[in-house]
Design a protein around this motif. Structure first.
Motif, PDB file in Angstrom:
ATOM      1  N   GLN A 224     -11.577   4.179  -0.608  1.00 13.82           N
ATOM      2  CA  GLN A 224     -10.133   3.979  -0.490  1.00 13.82           C
ATOM      3  C   GLN A 224      -9.443   4.716  -1.624  1.00 13.82           C
ATOM      4  OE1 GLN A 224      -8.658  -0.064   0.554  1.00 13.82           O
ATOM      5  NE2 GLN A 224     -10.798  -0.688   0.339  1.00 13.82           N
ATOM      6  N   PRO A 225      -8.646   5.725  -1.346  1.00  8.64           N
ATOM      7  CA  PRO A 225      -8.367   6.277  -0.014  1.00  8.64           C
ATOM      8  C   PRO A 225      -9.615   6.905   0.591  1.00  8.64           C
ATOM      9  CG  PRO A 225      -7.541   7.742  -1.703  1.00  8.64           C
ATOM     10  CD  PRO A 225      -8.005   6.512  -2.407  1.00  8.64           C
ATOM     11  N   ASP A 226      -9.628   7.008   1.903  1.00 12.02           N
ATOM     12  CA  ASP A 226     -10.788   7.510   2.633  1.00 12.02           C
ATOM     13  C   ASP A 226     -10.837   9.031   2.495  1.00 12.02           C
ATOM     14  OD1 ASP A 226     -12.890   7.953   4.303  1.00 12.02           O
ATOM     15  OD2 ASP A 226     -11.883   7.342   6.147  1.00 12.02           O
ATOM     16  N   LEU A 227     -11.619   9.506   1.506  1.00 13.42           N
ATOM     17  CA  LEU A 227     -11.685  10.935   1.228  1.00 13.42           C
ATOM     18  C   LEU A 227     -13.128  11.353   0.990  1.00 13.42           C
ATOM     19  CD1 LEU A 227      -8.795  11.359  -1.388  1.00 13.42           C
ATOM     20  CD2 LEU A 227      -8.764  12.183   0.970  1.00 13.42           C
ATOM     21  N   PRO A 236      -4.995  17.589   0.927  1.00 14.19           N
ATOM     22  CA  PRO A 236      -4.089  17.667  -0.231  1.00 14.19           C
ATOM     23  C   PRO A 236      -4.838  17.458  -1.542  1.00 14.19           C
ATOM     24  CG  PRO A 236      -3.853  15.564   0.902  1.00 14.19           C
ATOM     25  CD  PRO A 236      -4.739  16.409   1.758  1.00 14.19           C
ATOM     26  N   ASN A 237      -4.407  18.165  -2.569  1.00 18.84           N
ATOM     27  CA  ASN A 237      -5.027  18.030  -3.886  1.00 18.84           C
ATOM     28  C   ASN A 237      -4.464  16.851  -4.668  1.00 18.84           C
ATOM     29  OD1 ASN A 237      -5.748  20.757  -3.059  1.00 18.84           O
ATOM     30  ND2 ASN A 237      -6.556  20.978  -5.113  1.00 18.84           N
ATOM     31  N   GLU A 238      -3.276  16.387  -4.299  1.00 23.54           N
ATOM     32  CA  GLU A 238      -2.660  15.242  -4.950  1.00 23.54           C
ATOM     33  C   GLU A 238      -2.520  14.123  -3.921  1.00 23.54           C
ATOM     34  OE1 GLU A 238      -2.161  15.238  -8.115  1.00 23.54           O
ATOM     35  OE2 GLU A 238      -2.328  17.372  -8.570  1.00 23.54           O
ATOM     36  N   VAL A 239      -3.125  12.974  -4.211  1.00 27.58           N
ATOM     37  CA  VAL A 239      -3.118  11.870  -3.252  1.00 27.58           C
ATOM     38  C   VAL A 239      -2.594  10.616  -3.939  1.00 27.58           C
ATOM     39  CG1 VAL A 239      -4.497  10.538  -1.610  1.00 27.58           C
ATOM     40  CG2 VAL A 239      -5.155  12.891  -2.147  1.00 27.58           C
ATOM     41  N   PRO A 240      -1.302  10.351  -3.853  1.00 22.16           N
ATOM     42  CA  PRO A 240      -0.778   9.084  -4.374  1.00 22.16           C
ATOM     43  C   PRO A 240      -1.347   7.925  -3.556  1.00 22.16           C
ATOM     44  CG  PRO A 240       0.990  10.655  -3.928  1.00 22.16           C
ATOM     45  CD  PRO A 240      -0.243  11.191  -3.271  1.00 22.16           C
ATOM     46  N   CYS A 241      -1.630   6.820  -4.210  1.00 23.07           N
ATOM     47  CA  CYS A 241      -2.183   5.672  -3.502  1.00 23.07           C
ATOM     48  C   CYS A 241      -1.817   4.388  -4.239  1.00 23.07           C
ATOM     49  CB  CYS A 241      -3.691   5.796  -3.311  1.00 23.07           C
ATOM     50  SG  CYS A 241      -4.608   6.363  -4.740  1.00 23.07           S
ATOM     51  N   ASP A 242      -2.090   3.276  -3.619  1.00 18.32           N
ATOM     52  CA  ASP A 242      -1.798   1.970  -4.193  1.00 18.32           C
ATOM     53  C   ASP A 242      -2.867   1.013  -3.695  1.00 18.32           C
ATOM     54  OD1 ASP A 242      -0.648  -0.215  -5.402  1.00 18.32           O
ATOM     55  OD2 ASP A 242       0.974  -0.437  -3.931  1.00 18.32           O
ATOM     56  N   VAL A 243      -4.064   1.134  -4.297  1.00 18.46           N
ATOM     57  CA  VAL A 243      -5.232   0.409  -3.811  1.00 18.46           C
ATOM     58  C   VAL A 243      -5.692  -0.599  -4.871  1.00 18.46           C
ATOM     59  CG1 VAL A 243      -7.578   0.603  -2.921  1.00 18.46           C
ATOM     60  CG2 VAL A 243      -5.939   2.453  -2.511  1.00 18.46           C
ATOM     61  N   PRO A 244      -5.521  -1.890  -4.622  1.00 18.88           N
ATOM     62  CA  PRO A 244      -6.010  -2.882  -5.589  1.00 18.88           C
ATOM     63  C   PRO A 244      -7.533  -2.932  -5.593  1.00 18.88           C
ATOM     64  CG  PRO A 244      -5.136  -3.972  -3.640  1.00 18.88           C
ATOM     65  CD  PRO A 244      -4.852  -2.514  -3.475  1.00 18.88           C
TER      66      PRO A 244
END
Length: 294
Positions: A224-227, A236-244
């Protein structure tokens, strides 16, 4: 003198065999080969692998591996990596041998004696590294035989992933003494986390994990994120995320073995017993968090 010359010749040979070769071509080949689903081929490959490493599968969940990849990325039996419950301690994200570590001098760190690099060079031009200036850094080298999964070092939120494509130099100590700014040349990712409320006075502080690929590796799987980040990655080279994340939760895996550089803000300190050459296991105490905020 004969012994010194012999050791130097062995280092030269090691460097030539693992670096003066078509690194990316070999890495692509290993990626293809390891994914071949054939239990017979997997058994033969594992048997050969054991001739050159201290591979120990006794901790792994018992199974019949369908491919070499399944063995590389194996899960462990429950309870094999207990995570330190002390909220004041940051847990090691992975198994590894501690390399260069200690204070960040301004924004400069070392891969080996006399071989400095900057946090900006490591993390890339898009990253604000000021939070880690005068902080602490810890280099963890994973050998090919080690457990290859890595985990959240504390309760935290994964806020951003940056992918930086690059080369696939070997990251063993011999190469680190010869190739300047090696970690900054290799393929890598920057995982930015922010500590949660359970960290007490350290809540809200940033922590960065920088997984660095190497020859035969160059593939990083995040849940998470699934990459799946690799040399042919087109996303994308930049992946904003919000994963607790909870302390010890699995973040992903390397597909062979490599290095994770842990970056910590000022006020953190290495845990007792952590120093160059020490082997640590995922979950054990790696660093002490600040007891108070300025």
């Amino acid at each position: 003198m004969n012994l010194i010359r012999r050791l130097a010749a062995q280092e030269d040979l090691n460097f030539l065999l693992t670096n003066r070769v078509p690194r990316q071509a070999l890495t692509h080949f290993m990626g293809w080969y390891s994914q071949i689903r054939s239990p017979l081929l997997a058994r033969a490959s594992i048997a050969l692998w054991r001739q050159f490493t201290d591979l120990d599968l006794s901790e792994a969940e018992p199974r019949r591996y369908q491919s070499l990849h399944e063995c590389f990325t194996r899960a462990l039996k429950p309870g094999m990596r207990p995570v330190t419950p002390d909220a004041a301690l940051l847990a090691s994200p992975s198994d590894g041998i501690v390399g260069a570590c200690g204070p960040v001098r301004g924004t400069e760190v070392f891969q080996a004696k006399g071989f400095p690099y900057t946090l900006q060079e490591l993390c890339g031009p898009t990253q604000d590294v000021s939070a880690f200036a005068d902080g602490q850094f810890i280099t963890l080298r994973l050998t090919s035989a080690m457990y290859h999964r890595f985990h959240a070092p504390h309760d935290a939120t994964l806020e951003h992933v940056t992918y930086l494509s690059g080369d696939t130099w070997n990251v063993n100590p011999i190469a680190l003494k010869r190739v300047e700014k090696l970690f900054c040349r290799n393929e890598r990712a920057v995982l930015r986390l922010r500590l949660g409320a359970s960290a007490g006075p350290a809540a809200g502080l940033p922590v960065a994990l920088v997984p660095v690929a190497a020859i035969l590796v160059a593939s990083l799987r995040l849940h998470q994120p699934d990459l799946r980040l690799h040399l042919r990655y087109q996303g994308p080279n930049e992946v904003p995320c919000d994963v607790p994340m909870t302390k010890g939760q699995e973040l992903g895996w390397f597909e062979h073995g490599s290095t994770i550089i842990v970056l910590l803000p000022p006020g953190c300190a290495l845990a007792p017993g952590v120093g160059p050459g020490v082997t640590v296991r995922q979950g054990q105490a790696l660093a002490r968090l600040p007891a108070a905020r300025d």
